[in-house]
Design a protein around this motif. Structure first.
Motif, PDB file in Angstrom:
ATOM      1  N   LYS A   1       0.829  -1.203   0.000  1.00  0.00           N
ATOM      2  CA  LYS A   1       0.000   0.000   0.000  1.00  0.00           C
ATOM      3  C   LYS A   1       0.866   1.256   0.000  1.00  0.00           C
ATOM      4  CE  LYS A   1      -0.740   0.769   4.966  1.00  0.00           C
ATOM      5  NZ  LYS A   1      -1.761   0.895   6.045  1.00  0.00           N
TER       6      LYS A   1
ATOM      7  N   LEU B   1      -4.673 -11.514   3.412  1.00  0.00           N
ATOM      8  CA  LEU B   1      -4.198 -10.818   4.608  1.00  0.00           C
ATOM      9  C   LEU B   1      -4.775 -11.368   5.897  1.00  0.00           C
ATOM     10  CD1 LEU B   1      -4.460  -7.140   3.262  1.00  0.00           C
ATOM     11  CD2 LEU B   1      -2.412  -8.594   3.378  1.00  0.00           C
TER      12      LEU B   1
ATOM     13  N   THR C   1      -9.912 -10.776   4.297  1.00  0.00           N
ATOM     14  CA  THR C   1      -9.416  -9.545   3.694  1.00  0.00           C
ATOM     15  C   THR C   1      -8.244  -9.889   2.791  1.00  0.00           C
ATOM     16  OG1 THR C   1     -10.126  -8.218   5.589  1.00  0.00           O
ATOM     17  CG2 THR C   1      -8.465  -7.249   4.136  1.00  0.00           C
ATOM     18  N   VAL C   2      -8.249  -9.335   1.590  1.00  0.00           N
ATOM     19  CA  VAL C   2      -7.240  -9.666   0.588  1.00  0.00           C
ATOM     20  C   VAL C   2      -6.680  -8.400  -0.031  1.00  0.00           C
ATOM     21  CG1 VAL C   2      -8.413 -11.829   0.023  1.00  0.00           C
ATOM     22  CG2 VAL C   2      -8.879  -9.790  -1.351  1.00  0.00           C
ATOM     23  N   GLU C   3      -5.504  -8.537  -0.651  1.00  0.00           N
ATOM     24  CA  GLU C   3      -4.979  -7.474  -1.488  1.00  0.00           C
ATOM     25  C   GLU C   3      -5.628  -7.561  -2.875  1.00  0.00           C
ATOM     26  OE1 GLU C   3      -0.562  -6.502   0.217  1.00  0.00           O
ATOM     27  OE2 GLU C   3      -0.743  -8.248  -1.106  1.00  0.00           O
TER      28      GLU C   3
ATOM     29  N   ARG D   1     -10.767   3.805   4.904  1.00  0.00           N
ATOM     30  CA  ARG D   1     -11.466   2.534   5.053  1.00  0.00           C
ATOM     31  C   ARG D   1     -12.955   2.823   5.046  1.00  0.00           C
ATOM     32  NH1 ARG D   1     -10.938  -1.660  10.219  1.00  0.00           N
ATOM     33  NH2 ARG D   1     -12.235  -3.330   9.366  1.00  0.00           N
TER      34      ARG D   1
ATOM     35  N   THR E   1      -6.650  -0.743  -2.070  1.00  0.00           N
ATOM     36  CA  THR E   1      -5.468  -1.388  -1.495  1.00  0.00           C
ATOM     37  C   THR E   1      -5.818  -2.666  -0.738  1.00  0.00           C
ATOM     38  OG1 THR E   1      -5.665   0.143   0.379  1.00  0.00           O
ATOM     39  CG2 THR E   1      -4.054   0.687  -1.334  1.00  0.00           C
ATOM     40  N   SER E   2      -7.073  -2.843  -0.344  1.00  0.00           N
ATOM     41  CA  SER E   2      -7.522  -4.108   0.243  1.00  0.00           C
ATOM     42  C   SER E   2      -9.029  -4.217   0.099  1.00  0.00           C
ATOM     43  CB  SER E   2      -7.123  -4.239   1.718  1.00  0.00           C
ATOM     44  OG  SER E   2      -7.947  -3.435   2.543  1.00  0.00           O
TER      45      SER E   2
ATOM     46  N   THR F   1     -12.355  -6.502   1.839  1.00  0.00           N
ATOM     47  CA  THR F   1     -12.874  -7.469   2.799  1.00  0.00           C
ATOM     48  C   THR F   1     -14.109  -8.133   2.197  1.00  0.00           C
ATOM     49  OG1 THR F   1     -12.037  -6.205   4.676  1.00  0.00           O
ATOM     50  CG2 THR F   1     -13.784  -7.794   5.126  1.00  0.00           C
TER      51      THR F   1
END
Length: 470
Positions: A62, A110, A120-122, A188, A217-218, A220
């Protein structure tokens, strides 16, 4: 600081030159400007002409994204997020130049919360990679758009797919995102709670924004338990209309199908040739049921009765994984099987979606249009959602064929809108469908422009997509 005197959407030569120098110095080999690598990051999947970026930055964290956005803002140059390049409406093109942000190295899982059924993933992880890593948890991510797309790309285009009739689309399965905004800060949009009434729903604002409001950047995601048993099968019908009527009845009766896919006769023929199948070359439905052995059996039998009532020649189903995999592999290869109908030609994939009650009418009228104009254009659809795709197989170097394809797509979209449908169920707008968006949403498009101007005043995030700012 910015470069003054540059109009929004214009190519900023001075800024691009300065930003290129900074990125080379900061990232070395992770920033590439070679012709071949730039061409790989332009749009090549369909007929939308490729527009190459000026460079490709392979982001790994990130912090890389934060730096890239700050540099882009300072020098007023575009950033185009890139996952796997499987989008279909020009979403990864660079019409004003700029830099492609390649997320293939930001592909980590992640966090997994097994008890809460979320993770949660990239953005760069693909759906297949994610499900491989989730396998030991007993959970899976159900959204399957066909291509092995990245989760970031699927989020950005509000993707759907074969499982959507049971599990929903990306808008139903993204709980929250983190994104870098134009001021170079990460936000977020929500917490992991399954529901909230706290303020604006920013998560769904970013889902489907096609990278035009910020850089993810991520993500969920909501997960599902791996079904105890899966049954799959197919049946053939005398006409497309009867196949669609069977779909409508199935949905109205509440039979909980996980997948219910439509292929017209030409698409079945293409699959037989390309994938080595021997299915009856007639309009067909391909289905899948998830649940306990007892519930799967009941669902399959209930659908069999619906199919028979609508003229099906018989419903063949099985719980054998190898048999099911063979059928669904053929379904996922429909793009390539369509191209094989005319070697040397290209397949132009387009989609619309209508209310389920209008599906039979819309598909039948589309088939009649194809026949009337002598087109090679197989049809496949996520029929349980009223969403179907047409692959126009044409010589995209022949202006006459291109004009004919464009006219057909315009008629298809007009037909869907007349039925209170949409010009795209899951491909997104990108560059390819902008002319139909105003007709679908009218004044709402101006509200979208205001949001874009507010969140991205310098127009650095994937400019030229969804709508024109001017």
């Amino acid at each position: 600081m910015g470069i003054s005197g540059i109009r929004l959407g214009e190519r900023n030569e001075e800024g691009l030159k300065s930003a290129t120098s900074v990125l080379k110095q900061m990232y070395g080999e992770r920033f590439q400007t070679g012709q071949a690598i730039r061409a790989q990051h332009a749009h090549t999947t369909t007929w939308v002409p490729p527009q190459l970026p000026d460079g490709v930055l392979f982001v790994e964290s990130k912090d890389d994204v934060l730096s890239a956005v700050r540099i882009a803002s300072e020098y007023r140059v575009p950033l185009i997020p890139f996952g796997t390049g499987s989008s279909l409406e020009g979403q990864v093109n660079a019409p004003s130049g700029g830099f492609s942000l390649d997320f293939s190295r930001m592909n980590r899982l992640l966090e997994v919360n097994v008890e809460d059924l979320d993770c949660t993933v990239e953005p760069g992880i693909t759906r297949e990679e994610l499900n491989v890593q989730l396998r030991d948890t007993g959970l899976f991510f159900p959204i399957d758009p066909g291509a092995n797309a990245s989760i970031g790309g699927m989020t950005a285009t509000r993707a759907s797919g074969t499982n959507a009739v049971r599990y929903g689309t990306m808008k139903d399965n993204v709980l929250a995102v983190t994104a870098v905004t134009s001021d170079g800060e990460e936000i977020r949009t929500a917490r992991r709670a399954r529901k909230s009434s706290a303020g604006y729903d920013l998560t769904r604002l970013f889902v489907g924004s096609e990278g035009s409001l910020g850089v993810l950047t991520s993500i969920t995601l909501r997960l599902q338990g791996i079904p105890e048993q899966i049954a799959g099968g197919y049946c053939s019908f005398p006409t497309v209309r009867e196949a669609c009527e069977a779909v409508i009845m199935t949905i109205q009766l509440g039979i909980p199908v996980a997948r219910i896919e439509l292929m017209n006769a030409l698409q079945v023929r293409a699959c037989n040739v390309y994938s080595g199948l021997s299915l009856p070359e007639a309009p067909s439905l391909f289905l899948e049921f998830h649940g306990s052995p007892a519930s799967v059996k009941l669902q399959s039998e209930a659908f069999g009765e619906v199919a028979t009532e609508n003229g099906a020649s018989g419903f063949v189903w099985s719980t054998n994984p190898e048999e099911r995999a063979r059928i669904w592999k053929a379904r996922h290869d429909v793009y390539w099987s369509a191209k094989a109908l005319r070697p040397g030609a290209n397949a132009i994939a387009t989609d619309v979606c209508v209310p389920i009650s209008r599906l039979a009418e819309c598909v039948s009228a589309t088939e009649a249009d194809i026949d009337a104009h002598g087109l090679i254009a197989p049809i496949v659809g996520h029929a349980g959602d009223g969403n179907f795709h047409v692959s126009l197989v044409i010589d995209d170097q022949d202006p006459v064929e291109v004009a004919g394809a464009e006219a057909f797509i315009a008629r298809l979209n007009a037909r869907a809108l007349e039925m209170d449908g949409t010009c795209t169920g899951e491909h997104g707008i990108g560059q390819g469908k902008q002319e139909f968006l105003e007709g679908e949403l009218g004044g709402s498009v101006e509200i979208m422009r205001r949001i874009k101007r507010s969140l991205d005043p310098l127009n650095i995030f994937n400019p030229g997509k969804i709508f024109a700012l001017d």
